[in-house]
Design a protein around this motif. Structure first.
Motif, PDB file in Angstrom:
ATOM      1  N   ALA A 192       0.895  -1.343  -0.123  1.00 45.79           N
ATOM      2  CA  ALA A 192       0.078  -0.019   0.088  1.00 45.79           C
ATOM      3  C   ALA A 192       0.780   1.379  -0.150  1.00 45.79           C
ATOM      4  O   ALA A 192       0.568   2.041  -0.876  1.00 45.79           O
ATOM      5  N   GLY A 193       1.894   1.374   0.608  1.00 44.35           N
ATOM      6  CA  GLY A 193       2.924   2.455   0.985  1.00 44.35           C
ATOM      7  C   GLY A 193       3.461   2.783  -0.540  1.00 44.35           C
ATOM      8  O   GLY A 193       3.674   3.946  -0.717  1.00 44.35           O
ATOM      9  N   ARG A 194       3.683   1.591  -1.272  1.00 47.90           N
ATOM     10  CA  ARG A 194       4.496   1.750  -2.322  1.00 47.90           C
ATOM     11  C   ARG A 194       3.540   2.012  -3.647  1.00 47.90           C
ATOM     12  O   ARG A 194       4.060   2.727  -4.499  1.00 47.90           O
ATOM     13  N   ARG A 195       2.327   1.556  -3.409  1.00 43.99           N
ATOM     14  CA  ARG A 195       1.439   1.809  -4.582  1.00 43.99           C
ATOM     15  C   ARG A 195       0.491   3.145  -4.466  1.00 43.99           C
ATOM     16  O   ARG A 195      -0.013   3.611  -5.522  1.00 43.99           O
ATOM     17  N   GLU A 198       0.753  11.312   2.036  1.00 46.83           N
ATOM     18  CA  GLU A 198      -0.007  11.381   3.367  1.00 46.83           C
ATOM     19  C   GLU A 198      -0.340  10.032   3.593  1.00 46.83           C
ATOM     20  O   GLU A 198      -0.128   9.275   4.706  1.00 46.83           O
ATOM     21  N   LEU A 199      -1.008   9.212   2.573  1.00 43.57           N
ATOM     22  CA  LEU A 199      -1.199   7.921   2.799  1.00 43.57           C
ATOM     23  C   LEU A 199      -0.108   6.919   2.756  1.00 43.57           C
ATOM     24  O   LEU A 199      -0.098   6.011   3.793  1.00 43.57           O
ATOM     25  N   ALA A 200       0.966   7.065   2.138  1.00 40.77           N
ATOM     26  CA  ALA A 200       2.209   6.704   2.367  1.00 40.77           C
ATOM     27  C   ALA A 200       2.876   6.946   3.659  1.00 40.77           C
ATOM     28  O   ALA A 200       3.311   5.684   4.309  1.00 40.77           O
ATOM     29  N   GLY A 201       2.696   8.053   4.136  1.00 38.16           N
ATOM     30  CA  GLY A 201       3.132   8.275   5.433  1.00 38.16           C
ATOM     31  C   GLY A 201       2.182   7.339   6.570  1.00 38.16           C
ATOM     32  O   GLY A 201       3.028   6.634   7.724  1.00 38.16           O
ATOM     33  N   GLU A 202       1.058   7.426   6.406  1.00 41.66           N
ATOM     34  CA  GLU A 202       0.313   6.744   7.395  1.00 41.66           C
ATOM     35  C   GLU A 202       0.708   5.297   7.278  1.00 41.66           C
ATOM     36  O   GLU A 202       0.866   4.293   8.513  1.00 41.66           O
ATOM     37  N   ALA A 203       0.860   4.637   6.140  1.00 39.39           N
ATOM     38  CA  ALA A 203       1.246   3.159   6.052  1.00 39.39           C
ATOM     39  C   ALA A 203       2.342   2.927   6.639  1.00 39.39           C
ATOM     40  O   ALA A 203       2.586   1.901   7.482  1.00 39.39           O
ATOM     41  N   ALA A 204       3.288   3.968   6.720  1.00 42.48           N
ATOM     42  CA  ALA A 204       4.657   3.800   7.185  1.00 42.48           C
ATOM     43  C   ALA A 204       4.403   3.851   8.931  1.00 42.48           C
ATOM     44  O   ALA A 204       5.257   2.976   9.513  1.00 42.48           O
ATOM     45  N   LEU A 205       3.840   4.429   9.300  1.00 44.52           N
ATOM     46  CA  LEU A 205       3.494   4.778  10.876  1.00 44.52           C
ATOM     47  C   LEU A 205       3.142   3.513  11.308  1.00 44.52           C
ATOM     48  O   LEU A 205       3.324   3.063  12.339  1.00 44.52           O
ATOM     49  N   LEU A 206       1.776   3.034  10.520  1.00 45.62           N
ATOM     50  CA  LEU A 206       1.103   1.897  11.142  1.00 45.62           C
ATOM     51  C   LEU A 206       2.274   0.735  10.903  1.00 45.62           C
ATOM     52  O   LEU A 206       1.969  -0.273  11.915  1.00 45.62           O
ATOM     53  N   SER A 207       2.872   0.404   9.888  1.00 41.44           N
ATOM     54  CA  SER A 207       3.818  -0.468   9.881  1.00 41.44           C
ATOM     55  C   SER A 207       4.877  -0.418  10.978  1.00 41.44           C
ATOM     56  O   SER A 207       5.089  -1.575  11.575  1.00 41.44           O
ATOM     57  N   GLY A 208       5.177   0.706  11.698  1.00 38.01           N
ATOM     58  CA  GLY A 208       6.278   0.655  12.522  1.00 38.01           C
ATOM     59  C   GLY A 208       5.640   0.305  13.837  1.00 38.01           C
ATOM     60  O   GLY A 208       6.125  -0.233  14.520  1.00 38.01           O
ATOM     61  N   ARG A 209       4.190   0.717  14.083  1.00 41.08           N
ATOM     62  CA  ARG A 209       3.507   0.076  15.177  1.00 41.08           C
ATOM     63  C   ARG A 209       3.489  -1.345  15.376  1.00 41.08           C
ATOM     64  O   ARG A 209       3.547  -1.862  16.349  1.00 41.08           O
ATOM     65  N   VAL A 267      -5.685  -1.406   9.451  1.00 41.29           N
ATOM     66  CA  VAL A 267      -4.925  -1.877   8.095  1.00 41.29           C
ATOM     67  C   VAL A 267      -6.010  -1.736   7.069  1.00 41.29           C
ATOM     68  O   VAL A 267      -5.745  -1.525   5.993  1.00 41.29           O
ATOM     69  N   ARG A 268      -7.174  -2.758   7.454  1.00 42.18           N
ATOM     70  CA  ARG A 268      -8.349  -2.828   6.275  1.00 42.18           C
ATOM     71  C   ARG A 268      -8.640  -1.396   5.756  1.00 42.18           C
ATOM     72  O   ARG A 268      -8.808  -1.296   4.487  1.00 42.18           O
ATOM     73  N   ASN A 269      -8.947  -0.496   6.647  1.00 41.36           N
ATOM     74  CA  ASN A 269      -9.403   0.647   6.073  1.00 41.36           C
ATOM     75  C   ASN A 269      -8.265   1.609   5.191  1.00 41.36           C
ATOM     76  O   ASN A 269      -8.568   2.133   4.151  1.00 41.36           O
ATOM     77  N   LEU A 270      -7.086   1.305   5.808  1.00 37.55           N
ATOM     78  CA  LEU A 270      -5.845   1.852   4.780  1.00 37.55           C
ATOM     79  C   LEU A 270      -5.953   1.310   3.388  1.00 37.55           C
ATOM     80  O   LEU A 270      -5.766   1.981   2.364  1.00 37.55           O
TER      81      LEU A 270
END
Length: 274
Positions: free
Chosen positions: A115-118, A123-134, A158-161
């Motif tokens: 998701a972060g790459r596609r 902003e969505l890429a940043g959200e994916a990175a933060l959620l991945s980190g958690r 994750v589903r929502n993102l």
């Protein structure tokens, strides 16, 4: 974001957790019944499989489909410090429970990486990175941290993102117009055995669809959302899934294809296709 090597299985560094922690029922995928938390009768003392090269002809096709997304070696070598459940029987139930949870966490990380790459939205890429980190922090914690995680809540986030990114990417392929050509192409659709060969299926939402035995030979699935789609026995010969969304190795392992099937770069061509 780049895919972490820890999201790929390394069976040689695992205490055969998929062959012990998980149970299965006798079916077309498994030749026997095996309860959860019990070693498979085909398991050797060194945690290898005694019929690894003959799993499919021996009736254990399900074993060739499974992928732990690297949870097995992470739990074996990191969470439990390289001490197996055989060496320390008291760790058995905790190790098995942690494995089941980390497997889910690693699968979420796999999807978030894509998701972060596609996404086209920083902003969505940043959200994916933060959620991945958690999620990675939880997965790499001790047993109590893993078992104390609210996995259902994380699944929801994750589903929502993933859905937001899916709508964005599919929209760039004219998803709405493609979907209206066939009302059956929708999330959760029953498409078992469906004749979908040589079709332009770019941008369709097949999330959670039942595509068991479906004929997708020669079809273009660019930006098609395949999240959780059941592809058991699906015919993918000559199909192009190279830019399909949320495709996993287990899905490809369960399907049928050949050397002309185009896969995403981070997936491997299953041995039985050749």
């Amino acid at each position: 974001m780049t895919i972490s090597p820890t999201l790929r299985p390394d069976c040689g560094s695992c205490f055969a957790l998929c062959c012990t922690a998980l149970g299965f029922a006798r079916s077309a995928d498994f030749a026997i019944d095996k309860p959860a938390a019990a070693p498979c009768p085909n398991l050797a003392g060194d945690f290898s499989c005694t019929i690894h090269q003959r799993l499919r002809p021996r009736g254990f096709r399900g074993c060739t489909v499974f992928d732990c997304f690297g949870a097995g070696q992470a739990v074996s070598q990191h969470t439990f410090g390289g001490i197996s459940w055989a060496e320390d029987p008291s760790s058995r139930h905790s190790m098995f429970a942690v494995f089941k949870t980390v497997k889910q966490l690693h699968e979420m990380l796999w999807y978030l990486d894509e998701a972060g790459r596609r996404t086209f939205d920083p902003e969505l890429a940043g959200e994916a990175a933060l959620l991945s980190g958690r999620i990675a922090t939880i997965a790499q914690g001790d047993a109590s941290a893993v078992l104390g995680a609210d996995v259902e809540l994380l699944h929801g986030e994750v589903r929502n993102l993933l859905m937001e990114v899916s709508g964005e990417v599919r929209g760039s392929y004219g998803a709405e117009g493609t979907a209206t050509l066939d009302g059956g192409l929708r999330p959760g659709a029953d498409l078992m055995g469906a004749a979908l060969a040589n079709r332009r299926l770019c941008g369709v939402d097949l999330r959670g669809a039942y595509l068991i035995g479906a004929d997708l030979r020669g079809s273009d699935l660019a930006a098609a959302d395949m999240l959780g789609a059941d592809l058991r026995g699906a015919q993918l010969h000559g199909a192009d899934l190279s830019s399909a969304l949320y495709v996993t190795q287990p899905q490809m392992n369960a399907a049928e294809g050949n050397s002309d099937t185009h896969l995403p770069t981070r997936l491997s061509r299953p041995d039985h296709w050749l």
